[in-house]
Motif scaffolding. Sequence first.
Motif, PDB file in Angstrom:
ATOM      1  N   ARG A 198       0.861  -1.185   0.000  1.00 24.65           N
ATOM      2  CA  ARG A 198       0.000   0.000   0.000  1.00 24.65           C
ATOM      3  C   ARG A 198       0.893   1.228   0.000  1.00 24.65           C
ATOM      4  N   ARG A 199       1.323   1.671   1.181  1.00 23.73           N
ATOM      5  CA  ARG A 199       2.210   2.845   1.234  1.00 23.73           C
ATOM      6  C   ARG A 199       3.588   2.497   1.801  1.00 23.73           C
ATOM      7  N   GLY A 200       3.577   1.563   2.764  1.00 24.33           N
ATOM      8  CA  GLY A 200       4.853   1.146   3.354  1.00 24.33           C
ATOM      9  C   GLY A 200       5.551   2.274   4.093  1.00 24.33           C
ATOM     10  N   GLU A 201       4.765   3.094   4.801  1.00 25.16           N
ATOM     11  CA  GLU A 201       5.348   4.242   5.509  1.00 25.16           C
ATOM     12  C   GLU A 201       5.037   4.182   7.001  1.00 25.16           C
ATOM     13  N   VAL A 202       5.758   4.980   7.732  1.00 26.12           N
ATOM     14  CA  VAL A 202       5.529   5.074   9.181  1.00 26.12           C
ATOM     15  C   VAL A 202       4.619   6.271   9.447  1.00 26.12           C
ATOM     16  N   GLY A 203       3.598   6.072  10.272  1.00 24.95           N
ATOM     17  CA  GLY A 203       2.792   7.203  10.740  1.00 24.95           C
ATOM     18  C   GLY A 203       1.558   7.521   9.916  1.00 24.95           C
ATOM     19  N   ASP A 204       1.195   6.641   8.991  1.00 18.26           N
ATOM     20  CA  ASP A 204       0.028   6.935   8.133  1.00 18.26           C
ATOM     21  C   ASP A 204      -1.278   7.035   8.927  1.00 18.26           C
ATOM     22  N   HIS A 205      -1.259   6.518  10.154  1.00 17.47           N
ATOM     23  CA  HIS A 205      -2.504   6.541  10.951  1.00 17.47           C
ATOM     24  C   HIS A 205      -3.032   7.963  11.162  1.00 17.47           C
ATOM     25  N   VAL A 206      -2.111   8.955  11.144  1.00 19.28           N
ATOM     26  CA  VAL A 206      -2.579  10.333  11.395  1.00 19.28           C
ATOM     27  C   VAL A 206      -3.560  10.793  10.310  1.00 19.28           C
ATOM     28  N   ASN A 207      -3.494  10.157   9.147  1.00 21.21           N
ATOM     29  CA  ASN A 207      -4.408  10.529   8.061  1.00 21.21           C
ATOM     30  C   ASN A 207      -5.777   9.875   8.184  1.00 21.21           C
ATOM     31  N   HIS A 208      -5.942   8.993   9.162  1.00 23.73           N
ATOM     32  CA  HIS A 208      -7.192   8.230   9.245  1.00 23.73           C
ATOM     33  C   HIS A 208      -7.846   8.227  10.630  1.00 23.73           C
ATOM     34  N   LEU A 209      -7.030   8.360  11.676  1.00 23.13           N
ATOM     35  CA  LEU A 209      -7.583   8.286  13.040  1.00 23.13           C
ATOM     36  C   LEU A 209      -7.761   9.687  13.615  1.00 23.13           C
ATOM     37  N   THR A 210      -8.799   9.859  14.423  1.00 22.92           N
ATOM     38  CA  THR A 210      -8.979  11.149  15.094  1.00 22.92           C
ATOM     39  C   THR A 210      -7.976  11.243  16.248  1.00 22.92           C
ATOM     40  N   PRO A 211      -7.714  12.469  16.748  1.00 26.46           N
ATOM     41  CA  PRO A 211      -6.798  12.598  17.898  1.00 26.46           C
ATOM     42  C   PRO A 211      -7.285  11.770  19.091  1.00 26.46           C
ATOM     43  N   GLU A 212      -8.614  11.639  19.252  1.00 24.58           N
ATOM     44  CA  GLU A 212      -9.154  10.851  20.365  1.00 24.58           C
ATOM     45  C   GLU A 212      -8.814   9.369  20.190  1.00 24.58           C
ATOM     46  N   MET A 213      -8.949   8.907  18.943  1.00 24.12           N
ATOM     47  CA  MET A 213      -8.636   7.492  18.670  1.00 24.12           C
ATOM     48  C   MET A 213      -7.156   7.207  18.929  1.00 24.12           C
ATOM     49  N   ILE A 214      -6.327   8.154  18.483  1.00 21.99           N
ATOM     50  CA  ILE A 214      -4.873   7.994  18.672  1.00 21.99           C
ATOM     51  C   ILE A 214      -4.550   7.926  20.162  1.00 21.99           C
ATOM     52  N   GLU A 215      -5.177   8.835  20.914  1.00 20.51           N
ATOM     53  CA  GLU A 215      -4.921   8.883  22.356  1.00 20.51           C
ATOM     54  C   GLU A 215      -5.364   7.564  23.015  1.00 20.51           C
ATOM     55  N   ARG A 216      -6.520   7.075  22.560  1.00 20.96           N
ATOM     56  CA  ARG A 216      -7.052   5.839  23.167  1.00 20.96           C
ATOM     57  C   ARG A 216      -6.120   4.647  22.892  1.00 20.96           C
ATOM     58  N   LEU A 217      -5.697   4.504  21.641  1.00 19.39           N
ATOM     59  CA  LEU A 217      -4.808   3.365  21.323  1.00 19.39           C
ATOM     60  C   LEU A 217      -3.470   3.500  22.057  1.00 19.39           C
ATOM     61  N   ASP A 218      -2.947   4.736  22.106  1.00 18.26           N
ATOM     62  CA  ASP A 218      -1.677   4.938  22.816  1.00 18.26           C
ATOM     63  C   ASP A 218      -1.799   4.567  24.289  1.00 18.26           C
ATOM     64  N   LYS A 219      -2.934   4.910  24.893  1.00 16.59           N
ATOM     65  CA  LYS A 219      -3.139   4.587  26.320  1.00 16.59           C
ATOM     66  C   LYS A 219      -3.160   3.079  26.521  1.00 16.59           C
ATOM     67  N   ILE A 220      -3.895   2.393  25.630  1.00 18.74           N
ATOM     68  CA  ILE A 220      -3.976   0.922  25.749  1.00 18.74           C
ATOM     69  C   ILE A 220      -2.576   0.324  25.619  1.00 18.74           C
ATOM     70  N   THR A 221      -1.835   0.816  24.632  1.00 16.53           N
ATOM     71  CA  THR A 221      -0.477   0.276  24.400  1.00 16.53           C
ATOM     72  C   THR A 221       0.396   0.510  25.634  1.00 16.53           C
ATOM     73  N   GLU A 222       0.292   1.728  26.185  1.00 19.57           N
ATOM     74  CA  GLU A 222       1.106   2.063  27.361  1.00 19.57           C
ATOM     75  C   GLU A 222       0.778   1.118  28.514  1.00 19.57           C
ATOM     76  N   GLN A 223      -0.529   0.915  28.725  1.00 20.95           N
ATOM     77  CA  GLN A 223      -0.938   0.044  29.831  1.00 20.95           C
ATOM     78  C   GLN A 223      -0.517  -1.399  29.601  1.00 20.95           C
ATOM     79  N   LYS A 224      -0.732  -1.873  28.389  1.00 26.31           N
ATOM     80  CA  LYS A 224      -0.415  -3.273  28.080  1.00 26.31           C
ATOM     81  C   LYS A 224       1.086  -3.546  28.199  1.00 26.31           C
TER      82      LYS A 224
END
Length: 346
Positions: free
Chosen positions: A312-338
């Motif tokens: 597809r794109r093979g790049e780092v950080g493409d999520h910023v083009n698709h996820l809202t800041p809230e979604m990003i924050e939520r996934l980051d929190k889960i990752t941090e906790q896990k």
Amino acid sequence: MDPTPSQTLLHALKDADLMKDNLLEQVIQNNLTEEVKNLLSSLPKESGWMISDHLYQYQNFWYPAIHLQALLNIQRNFQALDTDLVLVTNPKCGTTWLKALCFAIVNRFHFDNPKQYHPLLTNNPHILVPFLENLYMIDQNPDLSCLSFNATRLLSTHIPHASLPDSIKDSKCKLVYLCRDPKDTFISFWHFNNKLRKDMEHGSLEEAFEKFCEGVVEFGPFWDNVLGYWKMSLESPERVLFLKYEEMKKEPKTHLMKLAVFLGSPFSAEEEKDGVPEEILNLCSFDNLSNLEVNKTGKMPMAGFEFSVFFRRGEVGDHVNHLTPEMIERLDKITEQKFLDSGLKF
Ligand SMILES: Nc1ncnc2c1ncn2[C@@H]1O[C@H](COP(=O)(O)OS(=O)(=O)O)[C@@H](OP(=O)(O)O)[C@H]1O
């Protein structure tokens, strides 16, 4: 030996589009043993958001029915060899790239002029390094002799560490685990799913995101899959090399050299002088692989979908083009906790 009904069906469907007319479900049903059908009826079940209608929870991880069948076949029948090299990933973490790199490293003495001829120029990496799940999906005990291309059998899997067959755990075979930022992984998953489903209903990104966060995704929860191999890499660094997609993108040569050393095939000073590492990196690069005719127009045998879906794109950080800041924050929190206390970060 006569082919089984499911093999006949798969053969007939070789070039068909499995995603159309629910053919995939027919193939799945045809390939399940009575044992697995009974098992499925006793397992927690969720509606899938990828190509499978449903996912089943087995040994704490989620699988489509056909992969659960494959897992049981693998656990029962796969015999690892000490010389095997098993590439492990969560889906969409860079498997295709890792397969290409490892194939090129391990087989470089057979094809020392990659510009002239190299199997990667005419074969998709998933053909050269097959998934164990695919080999064992249709056949309960497939003949793996075709993998013995040289002394090292190259295999791959998404199976979580806890569910690996004993023969892998007990052998001395080496494993390379590649992980990726879960935000980019989710977005890659999302696009892959949409490409496979083509004009079929896609479901919403929000629904898929919710499932991913809950851990309901093929071979997931994502984080538990990563942690199993992270811990093994800390306990047995000689057996597991743990890599991150983002770091490989940033410093490809450093990681290629590291891979070669781990695989027992370090580059000599002469190879370095001759630019062999750079040649391999170019051969396996996103730009090169994605522009090859085989990867633009070829199709995955049996499954019928195009190899182009792996690029597809093979790049780092493409999520910023698709996820809202809230979604990003939520996934980051889960990752941090896990990953808390594990030493792992993204
Ligand atoms: N050579 C190379 N280099 C770098 N990145 C690459 C390469 N080949 C594929 N890709 C990108 O990897 C993503 C697909 O992940 P996987 O290969 O793990 O998919 S799969 O699990 O095998 O289906 C997918 O990422 P996204 O582009 O973010 O969707 C591919 O584009």
